[in-house]
Write a protein that holds these residues in place. Structure first.
Motif, mmCIF file in Angstrom:
data_model
loop_
_atom_site.group_PDB
_atom_site.id
_atom_site.type_symbol
_atom_site.label_atom_id
_atom_site.label_comp_id
_atom_site.label_asym_id
_atom_site.label_seq_id
_atom_site.Cartn_x
_atom_site.Cartn_y
_atom_site.Cartn_z
ATOM 1 N N SER A 106 0.841 -1.193 0.000
ATOM 2 C CA SER A 106 0.000 0.000 0.000
ATOM 3 C C SER A 106 0.879 1.246 0.000
ATOM 4 C CB SER A 106 -0.915 0.005 1.223
ATOM 5 O OG SER A 106 -0.151 0.096 2.409
ATOM 6 N N TYR A 107 0.223 2.417 -0.186
ATOM 7 C CA TYR A 107 0.984 3.669 -0.275
ATOM 8 C C TYR A 107 1.802 3.915 0.989
ATOM 9 C CZ TYR A 107 2.018 8.652 -0.350
ATOM 10 O OH TYR A 107 2.660 9.860 -0.297
ATOM 11 N N SER A 108 1.161 3.792 2.152
ATOM 12 C CA SER A 108 1.870 4.052 3.408
ATOM 13 C C SER A 108 2.989 3.039 3.625
ATOM 14 C CB SER A 108 0.896 4.025 4.589
ATOM 15 O OG SER A 108 0.244 2.770 4.679
ATOM 16 N N ASP A 109 2.757 1.785 3.252
ATOM 17 C CA ASP A 109 3.804 0.770 3.379
ATOM 18 C C ASP A 109 5.000 1.097 2.496
ATOM 19 O OD1 ASP A 109 2.044 -0.455 5.028
ATOM 20 O OD2 ASP A 109 1.842 -2.302 3.867
ATOM 21 N N THR A 110 4.719 1.584 1.284
ATOM 22 C CA THR A 110 5.799 1.928 0.359
ATOM 23 C C THR A 110 6.604 3.123 0.869
ATOM 24 O OG1 THR A 110 4.472 1.140 -1.507
ATOM 25 C CG2 THR A 110 6.330 2.569 -2.012
ATOM 26 N N VAL A 111 5.906 4.118 1.424
ATOM 27 C CA VAL A 111 6.596 5.285 1.985
ATOM 28 C C VAL A 111 7.545 4.852 3.095
ATOM 29 C CG1 VAL A 111 6.281 7.379 3.361
ATOM 30 C CG2 VAL A 111 4.824 6.953 1.372
ATOM 31 N N VAL A 112 7.079 3.976 3.962
ATOM 32 C CA VAL A 112 7.901 3.518 5.082
ATOM 33 C C VAL A 112 9.095 2.714 4.585
ATOM 34 C CG1 VAL A 112 7.965 1.979 7.088
ATOM 35 C CG2 VAL A 112 6.052 3.545 6.781
ATOM 36 N N ARG A 113 8.852 1.732 3.740
ATOM 37 C CA ARG A 113 9.922 0.815 3.301
ATOM 38 C C ARG A 113 10.930 1.493 2.372
ATOM 39 N NH1 ARG A 113 9.357 -4.800 3.670
ATOM 40 N NH2 ARG A 113 8.215 -5.301 5.574
ATOM 41 N N ASP A 114 10.465 2.366 1.487
ATOM 42 C CA ASP A 114 11.356 2.938 0.467
ATOM 43 C C ASP A 114 12.007 4.254 0.886
ATOM 44 O OD1 ASP A 114 10.622 0.794 -1.033
ATOM 45 O OD2 ASP A 114 9.310 1.896 -2.412
ATOM 46 N N THR A 115 11.387 4.993 1.816
ATOM 47 C CA THR A 115 11.888 6.323 2.158
ATOM 48 C C THR A 115 12.257 6.457 3.631
ATOM 49 O OG1 THR A 115 10.486 7.271 0.427
ATOM 50 C CG2 THR A 115 11.394 8.787 2.065
ATOM 51 N N ARG A 116 11.286 6.236 4.499
ATOM 52 C CA ARG A 116 11.491 6.518 5.922
ATOM 53 C C ARG A 116 12.444 5.529 6.588
ATOM 54 N NH1 ARG A 116 6.522 9.146 7.481
ATOM 55 N NH2 ARG A 116 6.132 10.699 5.835
#
Length: 340
Positions: A56-66
């Protein structure tokens, strides 16, 4: 005898509580680092991304950026905290810090030179230049601040400030000559954890690991030389060898940290002082707690920079300069009896 045992037990309890508090603080600041940003995420979303990833979008933000940014902050914080604790111990200088003494900027000069002249861009290759730059900067600081006043904290600090100004000028000159290098290095030179991925650490991990292991193994020897060179010899430690190994460890830690995210100052100054308030002067505890406490400070400043300038952000190097500068002024005021 009873009093001595009581004091030892109290000190052990204090150190154990400090260790527990730092671990808890690190866990909290890691969660904040992952959750806060231009798009704030709830604790539930963070935990879902970490343990139940579904794209999901939030999962991708966490895994790829944060998450990569947070991991980098932990590793770099560990390196800077240990480097500062080592320098303060081996020089017996309470205001020693890789940033203040110009060591990080020496590494930065070597990196900018390698990038602008030789076209080197991979962190795993740049770290070799950074290592040489940090070692050369350390040697210059001691050469300029040496002589009869070599043990003066103020003299070494002034030598470091002068070298730092020279290194900054050299960096600016190289960037003006090569505008491409200017665009590429702008955010990196202020010290930033933004826009990094885990591949940044791939070639740097051996340097980080080697520096951390060497630093932690020096604890007992640093306790010995703190009693004086003659006593250290009697306890089986060679002060000259310990100092050389310490400088090499600082070079590894600062070189890798600077190659990863640019020159960041004051973390190595603040953390050992905070740790000594609870750990005392035992360098084994100072080094051990510094390696955990420094990421708390670095990630905390990174989170603060995101909150203060939201929805934009202040780079972590700017925040540590402001916070650390205030701490530096406080320490200088405490050194009234020390002559420059």
């Amino acid at each position: 005898m009873v009093v001595t045992v009581s004091v030892r037990e109290t000190r052990r309890s204090t150190r154990a509580l400090a260790l527990l508090g730092i671990v808890v603080a690190l866990a909290v600041v890691v969660l904040l680092s992952i959750a806060l940003g231009s798009n704030r995420l709830s604790l539930t979303e963070v935990l879902h991304a970490l343990f139940a990833y579904d794209g999901s979008y939030s999962d991708t933000v966490v895994r790829d950026t944060r998450l990569p940014r947070t991991v980098l902050g932990i590793v770099v914080g560990m390196a800077l905290g240990l480097a500062g604790a080592l320098m303060q111990s081996v020089t017996r200088n309470p205001i020693a810090d890789p940033g203040i003494l110009g060591i990080n900027h020496g590494a930065a000069v070597a990196i900018v030179f390698a990038s602008a002249v030789f076209g080197v861009t991979a962190p795993g290759h740049l770290v070799w230049f950074a290592f040489v730059g940090s070692i050369v900067a350390t040697a210059l600081v001691y050469a300029i601040g040496g002589g009869r006043g070599a043990n003066s904290p103020m003299r070494l600090a002034l030598a470091g400030v002068a070298l730092q100004a020279a290194f900054v000028g050299i960096n600016q000159a190289m960037q003006v000559i090569d505008t491409h290098a200017l665009d590429k290095m702008r955010f990196w030179l202020v010290g930033s954890l933004a826009d990094r991925d885990l591949s940044t650490l791939t070639g740097l991990i051996p340097f980080f690991v080697a520096g951390v292991v060497i630093a932690l193994l020096l604890g007992r020897s640093l306790n010995a030389i703190a009693l004086g060179d003659d006593t250290a010899h009697g306890l089986g430690a060679n002060p000259a060898v310990v100092r050389v190994i310490s400088i090499l460890a600082v070079g590894l830690l600062c070189g890798a940290a600077t190659a990863a995210c640019g020159p960041i100052a004051f973390v190595g100054l603040m953390v050992p002082h905070l740790v000594r308030l609870v750990a005392g002067q035992d360098e084994r505890w100072v080094l051990g707690l510094s390696v955990l406490a420094a990421p708390v400070v670095l990630l905390g400043c990174d989170v603060l920079g995101r909150l203060l300038a939201s929805p934009a952000e202040l780079q972590v190097g700017i925040v540590t300069d402001v916070v650390g500068g205030l701490v530096f002024v406080f320490l200088i005021r405490r050194l009234r009896t020390v002559r420059p």
